[in-house]
Design an enzyme around this catalytic site. Structure first.
Site, short mmCIF file in Angstrom:
data_model
loop_
_atom_site.label_atom_id
_atom_site.label_comp_id
_atom_site.label_asym_id
_atom_site.label_seq_id
_atom_site.Cartn_x
_atom_site.Cartn_y
_atom_site.Cartn_z
N CYS A 74 0.99 -1.11 -0.06
CA CYS A 74 0.08 -0.08 0.11
C CYS A 74 0.99 1.32 -0.10
O CYS A 74 1.75 1.48 0.84
CB CYS A 74 -0.92 -0.02 1.19
SG CYS A 74 -1.80 1.45 1.54
N ASP A 384 -18.42 -14.60 23.82
CA ASP A 384 -17.78 -13.97 23.00
C ASP A 384 -17.89 -12.29 23.49
O ASP A 384 -18.48 -11.74 22.70
CB ASP A 384 -18.50 -14.05 21.63
CG ASP A 384 -17.61 -13.52 20.43
OD1 ASP A 384 -16.63 -12.76 20.69
OD2 ASP A 384 -18.26 -13.43 19.35
N CYS A 411 -11.63 -11.61 21.30
CA CYS A 411 -10.90 -10.56 20.50
C CYS A 411 -9.83 -9.86 21.33
O CYS A 411 -8.96 -9.03 21.07
CB CYS A 411 -11.90 -9.58 19.85
SG CYS A 411 -12.62 -8.46 21.06
N1 SAH Z 1 -21.08 -13.26 19.24
C1 SAH Z 1 -21.48 -12.13 18.26
C2 SAH Z 1 -20.96 -10.62 18.80
C3 SAH Z 1 -19.73 -10.43 19.46
S1 SAH Z 1 -19.25 -8.78 19.70
C4 SAH Z 1 -20.94 -12.17 16.83
O1 SAH Z 1 -19.91 -13.09 16.89
O2 SAH Z 1 -21.03 -11.51 15.65
C5 SAH Z 1 -19.70 -8.55 21.73
C6 SAH Z 1 -20.96 -8.40 21.94
O3 SAH Z 1 -21.30 -8.27 23.22
C7 SAH Z 1 -21.39 -6.98 21.28
O4 SAH Z 1 -22.42 -7.46 20.77
C8 SAH Z 1 -21.94 -6.62 22.47
O5 SAH Z 1 -22.89 -5.26 22.52
C9 SAH Z 1 -22.08 -7.43 23.88
N2 SAH Z 1 -21.88 -6.91 24.89
C10 SAH Z 1 -21.15 -6.11 25.66
N3 SAH Z 1 -21.16 -5.99 27.02
C11 SAH Z 1 -22.35 -6.99 27.53
C12 SAH Z 1 -22.98 -7.48 28.39
N4 SAH Z 1 -22.49 -7.08 29.77
N5 SAH Z 1 -23.76 -8.36 28.44
C13 SAH Z 1 -24.04 -9.01 27.26
N6 SAH Z 1 -23.79 -8.59 26.22
C14 SAH Z 1 -22.58 -7.63 26.06
#
Ligand code: SAH
Length: 453
Positions: A74, A384, A411
């Site tokens: 890039c 997750d 992540c």
């Molecule tokens: N498993 C999904 C999203 C993962 S991202 C996928 O693979 O697409 C992490 C997610 O956790 C986000 O959507 C965020 O809104 C949610 N999140 C953050 N804090 C949280 C909490 N205390 N309880 C439940 N969900 C939460």
């Protein structure tokens, strides 16, 4: 302190790479961090910042390059803050990400017996982002500029293409730039909080090729809207939706809370394996579709479902992992804090004719207590969470619920290690697979399998 001076040029050998992808040179034990350098390289660098415990340097010359050094493809790489690892061969990037997980789990966490598998990489690690959010601004000679920000700044680098976006996104960016110029539509000015167009957001389905275009504006309407819509849809036959999103705040948040559709439908669709998902302007959807499929396939493999299990999908977003697992389980319960995402999850279940799921809006740490009171007994739990990891109450309740297996997708492996350490009285960490969701950046994603002792 005192070992290096600001603005002085030094020579040194890089001995380590930080998780941000910065090379480390040491003077006695004092570290100097130098971006775009690699381990074993002899370099010349200039010190640009001196702090008590460390300094920051700028690379001047690589005197003897690492075997892993490659020419960054890039042309904006030296300035742009988007990618950090383009100067490192892709093979070596995958190994670096794995090493980071090994350092955490084997060394810091002392779990030396746990296999950390090679990072699952991409066959063609370019043009992988299905969503682009491109800042719009004004250059020195009053011309419209579009591109990503310089490192640690909000100065736009006017670009023609970004190699990690899809080609359509790049073409759309160039076309919109021309249209804004043609119709004299003012880009937004962050300093003055004046002007109209703040960001161009483009989302595209990987399998369906459907495109959604969103103009994020500091105002209520887009001048020459009809002409712009006609020009875009004429060129891109796969545009299914064009929207205005209203963001009037003086803030770094890209999108505002409300949008209006000015062409086509409200949503676009995409597929993950055999499942169809609806994507709106504000909903979360994984950025890298091919790698997401590999990530979920690994999570499904670790869950070892036979069709008889009750599964909890915590932090479920729009329900993707849970819906992946549902055909192989008795019932899936999903929880997510964003209420709109739960509505999406419910709609996605219906759309795919999946009837053995229950999605609940709320904080995972609260809803899991409610499920415990209701006597729900999970066999497998997938988590997750966002970068900060799980809440302590959640982990405690998980220990009490005592599922047979926990599949932990993360992540941020350092908070993942912390959470897993709170589970190891009752659970054994069996293995971890890193998956490269964001090639050329330093982000690391992992899936871990824990089994009850
Ligand atoms: N498993 C999904 C999203 C993962 S991202 C996928 O693979 O697409 C992490 C997610 O956790 C986000 O959507 C965020 O809104 C949610 N999140 C953050 N804090 C949280 C909490 N205390 N309880 C439940 N969900 C939460």
């Amino acid at each position: 302190m005192g070992l290096v001076k600001k603005n002085e040029v030094y020579e040194g050998e890089v001995v380590d790479l930080t998780h941000e992808g910065h090379g480390v040179v040491k003077k006695e034990r004092y570290p100097i961090f130098i971006p775009q350098t690699l381990v074993d390289e002899k370099i010349k660098y200039k010190v640009i910042k001196v702090k008590k415990n460390f300094a920051i340097g700028k690379l001047i010359e690589v005197q003897s390059p690492s075997q892993d050094r490659v020419e960054p493809p890039c042309v904006y790489y030296q300035q742009c803050g988007g990618c950090q690892l383009q100067h490192l061969s892709y093979e070596a990037q995958l190994e670096m990400k794995r090493k980071q997980v090994i350092n955490l789990f084997h060394h810091k966490g002392k779990m030396t017996h746990v296999p950390i598998h090679p990072t699952v990489g991409m066959e063609h690690p370019w043009h992988y982002r299905n969503k682009s959010q491109i800042p719009v601004g004004t250059g020195r000679h009053n011309e419209v500029e579009m591109g990503f920000y310089r490192q640690r700044s909000h100065q736009i680098i006017d670009m023609e293409q970004c190699l990690i976006q899809y080609d359509d996104q790049n073409e759309m960016m160039n076309m919109v730039k021309d249209l804004l110029k043609k119709y004299h539509i003012a880009p937004y000015d962050e300093q003055q909080h004046k002007g109209l167009v703040r960001h161009l957001v483009v989302r595209k389905g990987y399998y369906t090729q459907e495109i959604m275009v969103i103009f994020v504006i500091n105002g209520t309407k887009l001048p020459y809207q009809d002409e712009i819509v006609a020009a875009l849809t004429q060129k891109f036959k796969n545009i299914k939706s064009i929207k205005l999103n209203f963001q009037h705040d003086r803030s770094n948040v890209v999108m505002g809370k409300t949008s209006r559709t000015i062409y086509g439908q409200e949503i676009i669709e995409d597929q993950l394996e055999q499942l169809t998902f609806e994507i709106g302007d504000l909903s979360f959807y994984q950025i890298n579709v091919t790698q997401t499929q590999k990530l979920y396939a690994k999570a499904l493999e670790y869950a070892k479902l036979t069709g008889r299990e009750t599964v909890l999908d915590a932090y479920c977003g729009i329900g993707t992992i849970g819906l992946f697992m549902a055909p192989h389980a008795k019932h899936v319960y999903g929880v997510e804090v964003v209420a709109e995402a739960i509505e999406d999850a419910q709609r996605n279940a219906q759309k795919n004719h999946i009837s053995n799921t229950t999605f609940v809006a709320g904080a995972a740490e609260d809803v899991i207590l409610k499920w415990q009171k209701e006597g729900i007994q999970p066999d497998v739990v997938t988590v997750d969470p966002p970068r900060k990891g799980c809440d302590e109450t959640f982990i405690q309740t998980l220990n009490q619920l005592a599922p047979q297996r926990i599949v932990y997708v993360s992540c941020n492996p350092s908070t993942q290690l912390r959470d897993i350490e709170s589970l190891t009285d009752q659970y054994e960490l069996k293995e971890i697979t890193p998956v490269d969701m964001f090639p050329h950046t330093t982000h690391v994603e992992t899936v871990a399998l824990l089994e009850r002792k």
